[in-house]
Design a protein around this motif. Structure first.
Motif, PDB file in Angstrom:
ATOM      1  N   UNK A   1       0.820  -1.221   0.000  1.00 29.41           N
ATOM      2  CA  UNK A   1       0.000   0.000   0.000  1.00 29.41           C
ATOM      3  C   UNK A   1       0.853   1.270   0.000  1.00 29.41           C
ATOM      4  N   UNK A   2       1.991   1.244   0.693  1.00 30.13           N
ATOM      5  CA  UNK A   2       2.882   2.408   0.707  1.00 30.13           C
ATOM      6  C   UNK A   2       3.458   2.650  -0.684  1.00 30.13           C
ATOM      7  N   UNK A   3       3.826   1.575  -1.358  1.00 28.27           N
ATOM      8  CA  UNK A   3       4.348   1.709  -2.722  1.00 28.27           C
ATOM      9  C   UNK A   3       3.309   2.320  -3.656  1.00 28.27           C
ATOM     10  N   UNK A   4       2.073   1.866  -3.524  1.00 27.23           N
ATOM     11  CA  UNK A   4       1.001   2.369  -4.399  1.00 27.23           C
ATOM     12  C   UNK A   4       0.698   3.826  -4.089  1.00 27.23           C
ATOM     13  N   UNK A   5       0.613   4.154  -2.813  1.00 25.53           N
ATOM     14  CA  UNK A   5       0.252   5.517  -2.410  1.00 25.53           C
ATOM     15  C   UNK A   5       1.331   6.527  -2.776  1.00 25.53           C
ATOM     16  N   UNK A   6       2.594   6.189  -2.506  1.00 24.13           N
ATOM     17  CA  UNK A   6       3.670   7.168  -2.648  1.00 24.13           C
ATOM     18  C   UNK A   6       4.447   7.070  -3.957  1.00 24.13           C
ATOM     19  N   UNK A   7       4.539   5.869  -4.555  1.00 25.02           N
ATOM     20  CA  UNK A   7       5.422   5.702  -5.709  1.00 25.02           C
ATOM     21  C   UNK A   7       4.724   5.050  -6.899  1.00 25.02           C
ATOM     22  N   UNK A   8       3.423   5.093  -6.923  1.00 23.53           N
ATOM     23  CA  UNK A   8       2.708   4.533  -8.060  1.00 23.53           C
ATOM     24  C   UNK A   8       2.809   3.031  -8.178  1.00 23.53           C
ATOM     25  N   UNK A   9       3.206   2.359  -7.072  1.00 22.50           N
ATOM     26  CA  UNK A   9       3.268   0.905  -7.059  1.00 22.50           C
ATOM     27  C   UNK A   9       4.662   0.332  -7.198  1.00 22.50           C
TER      28      UNK A   9
ATOM     29  N   UNK B   1      10.931  -3.344 -10.668  1.00 22.61           N
ATOM     30  CA  UNK B   1      10.034  -2.393 -11.315  1.00 22.61           C
ATOM     31  C   UNK B   1       9.811  -2.739 -12.786  1.00 22.61           C
ATOM     32  N   UNK B   2      10.772  -3.416 -13.407  1.00 22.78           N
ATOM     33  CA  UNK B   2      10.573  -3.882 -14.775  1.00 22.78           C
ATOM     34  C   UNK B   2       9.468  -4.946 -14.810  1.00 22.78           C
TER      35      UNK B   2
ATOM     36  N   UNK C   1       5.897  -4.587 -16.734  1.00 21.21           N
ATOM     37  CA  UNK C   1       5.410  -5.627 -17.641  1.00 21.21           C
ATOM     38  C   UNK C   1       3.994  -6.059 -17.278  1.00 21.21           C
ATOM     39  N   UNK C   2       3.740  -6.229 -15.987  1.00 15.82           N
ATOM     40  CA  UNK C   2       2.413  -6.638 -15.541  1.00 15.82           C
ATOM     41  C   UNK C   2       1.379  -5.545 -15.812  1.00 15.82           C
ATOM     42  N   UNK C   3       1.755  -4.300 -15.557  1.00 16.50           N
ATOM     43  CA  UNK C   3       0.835  -3.187 -15.837  1.00 16.50           C
ATOM     44  C   UNK C   3       0.565  -3.110 -17.340  1.00 16.50           C
ATOM     45  N   UNK C   4       1.618  -3.332 -18.133  1.00 16.19           N
ATOM     46  CA  UNK C   4       1.456  -3.318 -19.589  1.00 16.19           C
ATOM     47  C   UNK C   4       0.527  -4.399 -20.086  1.00 16.19           C
TER      48      UNK C   4
ATOM     49  N   UNK D   1      -2.525  -3.242  -7.835  1.00 14.32           N
ATOM     50  CA  UNK D   1      -2.247  -3.796  -6.517  1.00 14.32           C
ATOM     51  C   UNK D   1      -1.562  -5.157  -6.627  1.00 14.32           C
ATOM     52  N   UNK D   2      -2.017  -5.967  -7.573  1.00 13.50           N
ATOM     53  CA  UNK D   2      -1.393  -7.274  -7.788  1.00 13.50           C
ATOM     54  C   UNK D   2       0.022  -7.096  -8.318  1.00 13.50           C
ATOM     55  N   UNK D   3       0.180  -6.183  -9.283  1.00 13.81           N
ATOM     56  CA  UNK D   3       1.491  -5.933  -9.870  1.00 13.81           C
ATOM     57  C   UNK D   3       2.465  -5.400  -8.822  1.00 13.81           C
ATOM     58  N   UNK D   4       1.983  -4.473  -7.996  1.00 14.78           N
ATOM     59  CA  UNK D   4       2.841  -3.884  -6.967  1.00 14.78           C
ATOM     60  C   UNK D   4       3.233  -4.913  -5.911  1.00 14.78           C
ATOM     61  N   UNK D   5       2.261  -5.738  -5.492  1.00  9.53           N
ATOM     62  CA  UNK D   5       2.568  -6.775  -4.504  1.00  9.53           C
ATOM     63  C   UNK D   5       3.576  -7.774  -5.065  1.00  9.53           C
TER      64      UNK D   5
END
Length: 204
Positions: free
Chosen positions: A133-141, A149-150, A154-157, A163-167
């Motif tokens: 949640x901190x990653x999503x809130x402050x750094x876009x995941x 982050x690559x 890829x997952x976002x793409x 949330x799944x991609x960030x986790x």
């Protein structure tokens, strides 16, 4: 009873005792220093892991989860004020790591190589659940580690939920980091003089 050189019965302590003995007060700055140097080392070499919880592990193993949690919290604040402001955000993660390490150690889950691995997975899962949640809130995941982050990108793409991609990004990195740190702490602890271990145990 001894497992792999660790007296699991003798190493147990009054886990939730809030009184900070002289031994613990002395240990905390040392643990903070270990965290700080290890994290700076990892960042300086651009390693794909953080290493910044090594002192937290050792403090929790020697003096219990309270000492570990305090060590982790203080390190994140100091590191955030001096080298990387982003570190401060993750103080709550460090507190949780200290607590989980202390609980697992007290229950014998750092007594042999196989159990250390299972412990590291549980610690990584805890870290990822709190950090996501901190990653999503402050750094876009994102996590700030390029290859993690690559994976996130890829997952976002591929239209996977943020949330799944960030986790996934966080957990994959946490597994590697927490396994490495867990084994480092395990082997360091095994090399400590029994007199030192008893000193902290007797002052709980």
């Amino acid at each position: 009873m001894k497992e792999n050189g660790i007296d699991t019965k003798a190493s147990r302590f009054n886990m939730w005792k809030l009184h900070l003995s002289v031994a613990t007060v002395t240990l905390i700055p040392a643990a903070v220093g270990i965290n700080y140097v290890a994290k700076a080392f990892a960042e300086g070499l651009k390693l794909p892991l953080w290493l910044g919880s090594l002192g937290t592990y050792l403090a929790s193993m020697l003096a219990g989860p309270t000492a570990g949690a305090i060590s982790g919290f203080i390190n994140n604040i100091i590191y955030g004020l001096t080298l990387s402001p982003v570190s401060t955000v993750y103080s709550i993660t460090s507190i949780a790591i200290g607590i989980v390490v202390g609980v697992l150690f007290n229950r014998g889950w750092f007594s042999n190589v196989k159990r250390v691995f299972v412990s590291a997975i549980l610690i990584a899962l805890t870290s990822a659940i709190i950090s996501t949640p901190l990653n999503v809130i402050f750094w876009g995941g994102q996590t700030g580690i390029p290859w993690g982050d690559a994976l996130f990108a890829t997952m976002i793409g591929n239209h996977i939920n943020i949330w799944i991609a960030s986790f996934t990004d966080e957990f994959v990195l946490d597994i590697m980091d927490k396994v490495v740190v867990a084994y480092l702490a395990f082997f360091i602890y095994r090399q400590l003089p029994q007199r030192m271990i008893n000193y902290f145990k007797d002052n709980q």
